[in-house]
Each structure stands twice: as C-alpha cells, then as structure tokens.
Design a protein around this motif. Sequence first.
Motif, PDB file in Angstrom:
ATOM      1  N   MET A 181       8.169   7.254   9.784  1.00 19.96           N
ATOM      2  CA  MET A 181       9.690   6.629   9.005  1.00 19.96           C
ATOM      3  C   MET A 181      10.202   5.891   8.206  1.00 19.96           C
ATOM      4  SD  MET A 181      12.878   5.012  11.635  1.00 19.96           S
ATOM      5  CE  MET A 181      12.668   6.406  13.006  1.00 19.96           C
ATOM      6  N   ALA A 182       8.304   5.066   7.747  1.00 13.55           N
ATOM      7  CA  ALA A 182       8.281   4.409   6.875  1.00 13.55           C
ATOM      8  C   ALA A 182       8.379   5.625   5.844  1.00 13.55           C
ATOM      9  CB  ALA A 182       7.310   3.520   6.756  1.00 13.55           C
ATOM     10  N   LEU A 183       7.363   6.232   5.676  1.00 14.82           N
ATOM     11  CA  LEU A 183       6.826   7.301   5.037  1.00 14.82           C
ATOM     12  C   LEU A 183       8.324   8.120   4.087  1.00 14.82           C
ATOM     13  CD1 LEU A 183       4.601   8.997   2.791  1.00 14.82           C
ATOM     14  CD2 LEU A 183       4.312  10.433   5.070  1.00 14.82           C
ATOM     15  N   GLN A 184       8.713   8.634   5.454  1.00 20.77           N
ATOM     16  CA  GLN A 184       9.987   9.061   4.776  1.00 20.77           C
ATOM     17  C   GLN A 184      11.008   8.694   4.236  1.00 20.77           C
ATOM     18  OE1 GLN A 184      12.472  10.130   8.938  1.00 20.77           O
ATOM     19  NE2 GLN A 184      13.847  10.460   7.539  1.00 20.77           N
ATOM     20  N   CYS A 185      10.937   7.318   4.340  1.00 20.30           N
ATOM     21  CA  CYS A 185      11.640   6.249   3.772  1.00 20.30           C
ATOM     22  C   CYS A 185      11.569   5.274   2.007  1.00 20.30           C
ATOM     23  CB  CYS A 185      11.760   4.976   4.384  1.00 20.30           C
ATOM     24  SG  CYS A 185      13.034   4.065   3.860  1.00 20.30           S
ATOM     25  N   LEU A 186      10.614   5.841   1.818  1.00 15.67           N
ATOM     26  CA  LEU A 186       9.449   6.535   0.736  1.00 15.67           C
ATOM     27  C   LEU A 186       9.721   7.033  -0.062  1.00 15.67           C
ATOM     28  CD1 LEU A 186       6.567   3.864   1.869  1.00 15.67           C
ATOM     29  CD2 LEU A 186       8.285   3.052   0.334  1.00 15.67           C
ATOM     30  N   SER A 193      10.308  -2.019  -0.799  1.00 14.29           N
ATOM     31  CA  SER A 193       9.545  -2.844  -0.249  1.00 14.29           C
ATOM     32  C   SER A 193       9.538  -2.696   0.844  1.00 14.29           C
ATOM     33  CB  SER A 193       9.804  -3.650  -1.092  1.00 14.29           C
ATOM     34  OG  SER A 193      10.875  -4.600  -0.451  1.00 14.29           O
ATOM     35  N   LEU A 194      10.053  -2.691   1.878  1.00 14.62           N
ATOM     36  CA  LEU A 194      10.157  -3.035   3.261  1.00 14.62           C
ATOM     37  C   LEU A 194       9.606  -2.184   3.459  1.00 14.62           C
ATOM     38  CD1 LEU A 194      11.031  -4.874   6.524  1.00 14.62           C
ATOM     39  CD2 LEU A 194      12.912  -3.670   5.525  1.00 14.62           C
ATOM     40  N   ALA A 196       6.893   0.132   2.316  1.00 11.63           N
ATOM     41  CA  ALA A 196       6.356   0.669   1.631  1.00 11.63           C
ATOM     42  C   ALA A 196       4.778  -1.197   2.928  1.00 11.63           C
ATOM     43  CB  ALA A 196       6.412  -0.728  -0.090  1.00 11.63           C
ATOM     44  N   MET A 197       6.096  -1.749   2.888  1.00 10.72           N
ATOM     45  CA  MET A 197       4.450  -2.702   3.674  1.00 10.72           C
ATOM     46  C   MET A 197       4.699  -2.463   4.906  1.00 10.72           C
ATOM     47  SD  MET A 197       5.388  -5.275   6.534  1.00 10.72           S
ATOM     48  CE  MET A 197       7.501  -5.798   6.778  1.00 10.72           C
ATOM     49  N   VAL A 198       5.668  -2.231   5.929  1.00 11.02           N
ATOM     50  CA  VAL A 198       5.062  -1.284   7.047  1.00 11.02           C
ATOM     51  C   VAL A 198       4.125   0.236   7.701  1.00 11.02           C
ATOM     52  CG1 VAL A 198       6.173   0.293   9.016  1.00 11.02           C
ATOM     53  CG2 VAL A 198       7.815  -1.114   8.125  1.00 11.02           C
ATOM     54  N   PHE A 199       4.513   1.254   6.242  1.00 12.58           N
ATOM     55  CA  PHE A 199       3.229   1.921   5.922  1.00 12.58           C
ATOM     56  C   PHE A 199       1.993   1.253   5.835  1.00 12.58           C
ATOM     57  CE2 PHE A 199       1.045   4.941   3.566  1.00 12.58           C
ATOM     58  CZ  PHE A 199       1.338   6.067   4.070  1.00 12.58           C
ATOM     59  N   SER A 200       2.239   0.180   4.753  1.00 16.01           N
ATOM     60  CA  SER A 200       1.027  -0.248   4.302  1.00 16.01           C
ATOM     61  C   SER A 200       0.059  -1.344   5.534  1.00 16.01           C
ATOM     62  CB  SER A 200       0.736  -1.745   3.285  1.00 16.01           C
ATOM     63  OG  SER A 200      -0.246  -2.022   3.173  1.00 16.01           O
ATOM     64  N   ALA A 201       0.926  -1.783   6.375  1.00 13.88           N
ATOM     65  CA  ALA A 201       0.812  -2.139   7.143  1.00 13.88           C
ATOM     66  C   ALA A 201      -0.323  -1.642   9.028  1.00 13.88           C
ATOM     67  CB  ALA A 201       1.908  -3.432   7.893  1.00 13.88           C
ATOM     68  N   ALA A 202       1.074  -0.693   8.999  1.00 14.08           N
ATOM     69  CA  ALA A 202       0.560   0.462   9.942  1.00 14.08           C
ATOM     70  C   ALA A 202      -0.316   0.625   9.592  1.00 14.08           C
ATOM     71  CB  ALA A 202       1.717   1.259  10.243  1.00 14.08           C
ATOM     72  N   GLN A 203      -1.195   1.151   7.829  1.00 13.93           N
ATOM     73  CA  GLN A 203      -2.293   2.357   7.904  1.00 13.93           C
ATOM     74  C   GLN A 203      -3.466   1.015   8.394  1.00 13.93           C
ATOM     75  OE1 GLN A 203      -1.713   4.931   7.691  1.00 13.93           O
ATOM     76  NE2 GLN A 203      -2.356   5.798   6.032  1.00 13.93           N
ATOM     77  N   ARG A 204      -2.589   0.235   7.384  1.00 15.28           N
ATOM     78  CA  ARG A 204      -4.286  -1.143   8.257  1.00 15.28           C
ATOM     79  C   ARG A 204      -4.857  -1.743   9.980  1.00 15.28           C
ATOM     80  NH1 ARG A 204      -3.412  -5.477   5.395  1.00 15.28           N
ATOM     81  NH2 ARG A 204      -1.163  -5.266   4.960  1.00 15.28           N
ATOM     82  N   GLY A 205      -3.720  -1.123   9.823  1.00 13.28           N
ATOM     83  CA  GLY A 205      -3.225  -1.531  11.487  1.00 13.28           C
ATOM     84  C   GLY A 205      -3.376  -3.838  12.161  1.00 13.28           C
ATOM     85  N   VAL A 206      -2.607  -3.617  10.800  1.00 11.45           N
ATOM     86  CA  VAL A 206      -1.727  -4.907  11.051  1.00 11.45           C
ATOM     87  C   VAL A 206      -0.680  -4.678  12.295  1.00 11.45           C
ATOM     88  CG1 VAL A 206      -0.706  -7.053  10.034  1.00 11.45           C
ATOM     89  CG2 VAL A 206      -3.010  -5.787   8.929  1.00 11.45           C
ATOM     90  N   ALA A 207      -0.362  -6.042  13.269  1.00 11.48           N
ATOM     91  CA  ALA A 207       0.750  -5.787  14.110  1.00 11.48           C
ATOM     92  C   ALA A 207       0.882  -6.858  14.596  1.00 11.48           C
ATOM     93  CB  ALA A 207       0.198  -4.982  15.164  1.00 11.48           C
ATOM     94  N   PRO A 208       2.111  -7.355  15.080  1.00  8.08           N
ATOM     95  CA  PRO A 208       2.259  -8.134  15.300  1.00  8.08           C
ATOM     96  C   PRO A 208       1.223  -8.832  16.841  1.00  8.08           C
ATOM     97  CG  PRO A 208       4.216  -7.417  15.330  1.00  8.08           C
ATOM     98  CD  PRO A 208       2.793  -6.605  15.106  1.00  8.08           C
TER      99      PRO A 208
END
Length: 213
Positions: A181-186, A193-194, A196-208
């Motif tokens: 969904m983030a890629l679709q948005c980009l 920027s939001l 891009a942040m989601v895409f980067s975080a998900a790709q790097r395995g960053v999560a709450p």
Amino acid sequence: MMNAKRKTRKHAESKSNLFDADALEELSRLFHETRQTLGPQQADADWMSDPLDEWLVNLDSGETVLDRDTMAAFAVGMNETLSIRDALILSLIIDEQRCPKTQLMEFAARPHSKRNKRRMGELLTVAFEDEGIVPDKERCHAGIAMLLDIADAAPVPYCVQPLAVAAYTLWWLGDSRAVTMALQCLLLDEECSLAAMVFSAAQRGVAPAWCSG
C-alpha cells in the motif's frame, strides 16, 4: 450467486459516487478562503469538528460507511494540512481515554503549539516503545476501511494521504500489506513522506514494540 450480485451492486454504487476533481478543487478553494478569513486555527477546527464526530462514532461502533460530505472534508483537509491527517492517525493507534476528541482537535488545529507537539511526541513514543500497548485491531480495521473508501472515491492528489494513513495503520498492526500500500501511494506521489517512512520501516523490519512482544 447472491454474493456475486451484491458485490456487483456495491461496485456500481461506489463508481457512481466518485468525487469529481473540479468539485474537490472548489472545496479546497473554500477551505483556503475560510482559513484566510478566520485564521488557520479556527478554520481547521471548524472544518474538522463534525466530520471527526462521525469518524469517532464509526470507530467505536465498527461502522465503515461515512457520509459523502464527511469523506470530501477529510480528502480535502488531509491534502491541505497534514495536521488533520496526523489527528486521524492518532485516533486509530491511541485509545480514546488517552487521546479524546478534544485532544485530537488540538492536534488538528494547533499543531505548532509547544504543548501539543510535546503531547503528541509522548503519545507516539509510549505507544511505539511499550510492548504492553496493543492496538485495537477492530478499531484500526474500521479506520482503514473508511480511509480506503475515501481514497477509492477521490482522484489524485486527494487520494494520496488517506492511502498513506491506511498504509501506516497496517504497518502499526504488523500487517505485511503495508509495504504494497505504501508503494502504491508512492507511485501516485513520490514525495509522500508518510508512505516513504512506512515503506522504509517495513523493509527494514522496524515495527512497534508490541509486534515483538
């Protein structure tokens, strides 16, 4: 067969309710004029108050159908000022006891207030770092459904921020669909920027923190 007919009818209804780009542009002009007349704080508060009431009622009840005027108000509001977008994010990931409507309105209308900046930072930091704070999945999915309805009904650029918030919420839930969904948005807006942040975080395995709890 009955399900297929129902889906076809629903699809046809959604197609007939698509927003006209000219109408949203006219609504945007009205928003700009109101901000110039009343000032950004009062105008943004007035713009958000009734739509936010309906949004919060739906989140509490699990209902996902928004009034057409509410959808248009959110599509235009999020496109014009990111503080409205951020208020909707907080309504999804922070429970109402800690972040009631009055606080959401403060975030939407007075984002540059030092007190509001500090409070938003505190809420997001605790929710992200405390593995004991688990999101309300039903509430989040109701919000995602409403956001996707807005995105489906609105042309570019008005669909971008609703789609980005939906992607962010999926990421917060630990849902792998967030990347797509983030890629679709980009692809619609490479400067979102939001997304891009989601895409980067998900790709790097960053999560709450709760996702690893």
